[in-house]
Design a protein around this motif. Sequence first.
Motif, PDB file in Angstrom:
ATOM      1  N   THR A   1     -16.108 -55.814 -17.288  1.00 58.22           N
ATOM      2  CA  THR A   1     -15.166 -56.838 -17.735  1.00 58.22           C
ATOM      3  C   THR A   1     -14.857 -57.826 -16.621  1.00 58.22           C
ATOM      4  N   LEU A   2     -14.682 -57.334 -15.394  1.00 63.10           N
ATOM      5  CA  LEU A   2     -14.383 -58.205 -14.255  1.00 63.10           C
ATOM      6  C   LEU A   2     -15.552 -59.136 -13.950  1.00 63.10           C
ATOM      7  N   VAL A   3     -16.766 -58.602 -14.026  1.00 61.12           N
ATOM      8  CA  VAL A   3     -17.939 -59.432 -13.770  1.00 61.12           C
ATOM      9  C   VAL A   3     -18.097 -60.478 -14.870  1.00 61.12           C
ATOM     10  N   LYS A   4     -17.913 -60.071 -16.109  1.00 62.15           N
ATOM     11  CA  LYS A   4     -18.030 -61.018 -17.227  1.00 62.15           C
ATOM     12  C   LYS A   4     -17.000 -62.140 -17.103  1.00 62.15           C
ATOM     13  N   ALA A   5     -15.803 -61.804 -16.604  1.00 59.47           N
ATOM     14  CA  ALA A   5     -14.726 -62.793 -16.484  1.00 59.47           C
ATOM     15  C   ALA A   5     -15.049 -63.895 -15.481  1.00 59.47           C
ATOM     16  N   THR A   6     -16.023 -63.652 -14.593  1.00 60.74           N
ATOM     17  CA  THR A   6     -16.400 -64.696 -13.635  1.00 60.74           C
ATOM     18  C   THR A   6     -17.295 -65.751 -14.266  1.00 60.74           C
ATOM     19  N   GLY A   7     -17.711 -65.529 -15.502  1.00 58.22           N
ATOM     20  CA  GLY A   7     -18.541 -66.510 -16.201  1.00 58.22           C
ATOM     21  C   GLY A   7     -19.959 -66.070 -16.449  1.00 58.22           C
TER      22      GLY A   7
ATOM     23  N   LEU B   1     -25.616 -57.369 -11.974  1.00 53.72           N
ATOM     24  CA  LEU B   1     -24.631 -57.775 -10.962  1.00 53.72           C
ATOM     25  C   LEU B   1     -23.644 -56.645 -10.671  1.00 53.72           C
ATOM     26  N   SER B   2     -23.295 -55.855 -11.680  1.00 54.72           N
ATOM     27  CA  SER B   2     -22.368 -54.738 -11.485  1.00 54.72           C
ATOM     28  C   SER B   2     -22.966 -53.648 -10.610  1.00 54.72           C
ATOM     29  N   ALA B   3     -24.293 -53.623 -10.520  1.00 54.71           N
ATOM     30  CA  ALA B   3     -24.950 -52.606  -9.703  1.00 54.71           C
ATOM     31  C   ALA B   3     -24.794 -52.878  -8.210  1.00 54.71           C
ATOM     32  N   ILE B   4     -24.597 -54.135  -7.819  1.00 57.87           N
ATOM     33  CA  ILE B   4     -24.532 -54.496  -6.397  1.00 57.87           C
ATOM     34  C   ILE B   4     -23.396 -53.770  -5.661  1.00 57.87           C
ATOM     35  N   PRO B   5     -22.147 -53.781  -6.178  1.00 60.30           N
ATOM     36  CA  PRO B   5     -21.087 -53.058  -5.479  1.00 60.30           C
ATOM     37  C   PRO B   5     -21.370 -51.565  -5.325  1.00 60.30           C
ATOM     38  N   PHE B   6     -22.035 -50.973  -6.312  1.00 60.56           N
ATOM     39  CA  PHE B   6     -22.338 -49.545  -6.223  1.00 60.56           C
ATOM     40  C   PHE B   6     -23.386 -49.266  -5.153  1.00 60.56           C
TER      41      PHE B   6
ATOM     42  N   THR C   1     -18.190 -66.178  -9.002  1.00 59.30           N
ATOM     43  CA  THR C   1     -19.015 -64.977  -9.160  1.00 59.30           C
ATOM     44  C   THR C   1     -19.436 -64.382  -7.821  1.00 59.30           C
ATOM     45  N   ALA C   2     -19.919 -65.197  -6.903  1.00 54.06           N
ATOM     46  CA  ALA C   2     -20.424 -64.691  -5.623  1.00 54.06           C
ATOM     47  C   ALA C   2     -19.323 -64.016  -4.814  1.00 54.06           C
ATOM     48  N   VAL C   3     -18.164 -64.683  -4.686  1.00 53.30           N
ATOM     49  CA  VAL C   3     -17.065 -64.109  -3.906  1.00 53.30           C
ATOM     50  C   VAL C   3     -16.495 -62.877  -4.611  1.00 53.30           C
ATOM     51  N   SER C   4     -16.433 -62.917  -5.931  1.00 53.67           N
ATOM     52  CA  SER C   4     -15.938 -61.761  -6.683  1.00 53.67           C
ATOM     53  C   SER C   4     -16.833 -60.543  -6.486  1.00 53.67           C
ATOM     54  N   ILE C   5     -18.152 -60.739  -6.537  1.00 55.78           N
ATOM     55  CA  ILE C   5     -19.077 -59.622  -6.327  1.00 55.78           C
ATOM     56  C   ILE C   5     -18.934 -59.080  -4.908  1.00 55.78           C
ATOM     57  N   ALA C   6     -18.782 -59.975  -3.917  1.00 59.82           N
ATOM     58  CA  ALA C   6     -18.584 -59.530  -2.534  1.00 59.82           C
ATOM     59  C   ALA C   6     -17.289 -58.726  -2.407  1.00 59.82           C
ATOM     60  N   SER C   7     -16.220 -59.195  -3.057  1.00 62.78           N
ATOM     61  CA  SER C   7     -14.937 -58.493  -3.010  1.00 62.78           C
ATOM     62  C   SER C   7     -15.025 -57.147  -3.719  1.00 62.78           C
TER      63      SER C   7
END
Length: 437
Positions: A277-283, A293-298, A343-349
Motif C-alpha cells: 500500500t505504501l509503495v502504491k501510494a507513491t504513484g 519495488l517492495s522487494a528492495i527494502p527486504f 518513489t525513490a526517496v520512499s523506497i530508500a526510507s
Amino acid sequence: MTTASTTGVGLDVNDKSKDGLYKKVFWRIMPFLMLCYVIAYLDRVNVGFAKLQMSQDLGFSETVFGLGAGLFFIGYFLFEVPSNILMHKVGARIWIARIMITWGILSAAFMFVQNATQFYILRFLLGLAEAGFYPGIILYLTYWFPSHRRAKVIAVFMSGIPVAGILGNPLSGWIMDAFHQNGGLEGWQWMFLIEAIPAVLIGVATVLYLDNDVKSAKWLNDEEKASLQADIDGDAKGKESKHGFGAIVKDARVWLMCLIYFSFVMGQYGLTLWMPTLVKATGVKGNLEIGLLSAIPFGCAIIAMNLIGRSADRMRERRWHLVIPALMGGVGFVGAALFADNTAVSIASLSLAAAGVLTCAPLFWSLPTAFLSGAAAAVGIAAINSVGNLAGFVSPYLIGYLKDLTHNNATGMYMLAVMLVVGSIATLATKPGMVNK
C-alpha cells in the motif's frame, strides 16, 4: 581464583575447536527451517498484497482490512503458550508438521471469502493454526545451539522474513495479474490458493526430515552428540528452569521482554502488511511493479540482519546491537512519511526501516533465552511472543484506522517510529550482565 580453562580466552579457544561441528548442525537444520519460515511468513502477510484487489472487490475499508489483518494475532495470542508446551512434550517433528499442514489448508480457504465476517473468522483461525510455529522454532534452536551462538543462527532463520518479501511480493503481484479472472476467479483468489500449497507439502516433508533434538539425530555420531549436549547442558546452568506459568508471570524480566518485543513487532508488521500500500501510494502502477519495488527494502534487511547478528555474537553484546537498528527503523518510517509522494526517496526510507525493524527481532531473542532454559524457556518464550505479537493486531488496525481518519499514511508511520523509540529505551533498561552472553 578463576582458572585458565574458564576464562573468556579459554572459552573462545574451546568454541573455535567446535566450529566445524556447529557448522554441520547449521547446514543440516537451518536451510530447512528457513524454508519453512519463508512459506509461513508468506502465508501470513500475503493478505497485504491481496488487499490491492481484495478490498476493492469486496468493499473493505482501510479499517476493516486492518482489523482483519490484525485478528490473526488474537488467535495467535490465545494458543501460543499451549502450543509450545505441547511441542516440548510431543516433539518438534510432529508438532511443526501439524502446524504447517493446518495453516496451509486455512490459507487456501481465503479464496472463498465473500464478506468481512468470513475474512475476520479465517484470519483468527489462521492465527490459531500457526500460533506455535515461530516460538516453537526459537525453542527448538535452544536444543541445538548455546546462547552465545544463537544470535547469528536466529538472524539466519529470520532472514526468512525478507526472503519472503523478496520472492513473495513479486510472485504475489505476478499471480494476481497473470491469473486474474482465469476460471472465474479473481487474481487474489488464485494467489491464496497457489501460495498455500507449499505449506502442506513442506509439512509432510517435516515428518521425514526433522529431528526432535541432539539425541535423536542419526546424522551425528555418539562423540558429536555428547559434545553438543554438554554445551547445551552447560548453557542451561544458572538459568531459570521453573516452568509454572505463575512463576513466569511473576518474573519482572519477562514483562520487560514483552514490552520490548511489543514495540519492535509494531514496526515489523506495520512494515510488512502495509508495504504494498505504501509503495502504491507513491504513484506506482501495476501489481508486479509494486511487488518488485517492495522487494528492495527486504533485500537491504537481509544484509543488515546477518551483519549485525554476526557482530552481536562476535562482541557478545546485545543491547546496543538492538537499540541502533530500532532507531534506524524509526528514522526510516519518518522519512517514508515525509516523502510519501517521491518513489525513490520512499523506497530508500522503507529500506532503512526494513533494515532496522527486521534486524531487531532475531537479536531480541538472545535476551530472554539468556536467562530462561528448559521448560521455563518453552513457557517464557511463548508468553513473550504471545504478548509481543498482540502488536501484530494493534499495528495494522491502528494504521488502517488512522488512514481512514486522516486520509494519509503519515500519522501511522510516525506512530511506528515512536514505538521503536520506546523499545529502545526499554532495551537500555535491561541489565548488561543479564543479556551480554
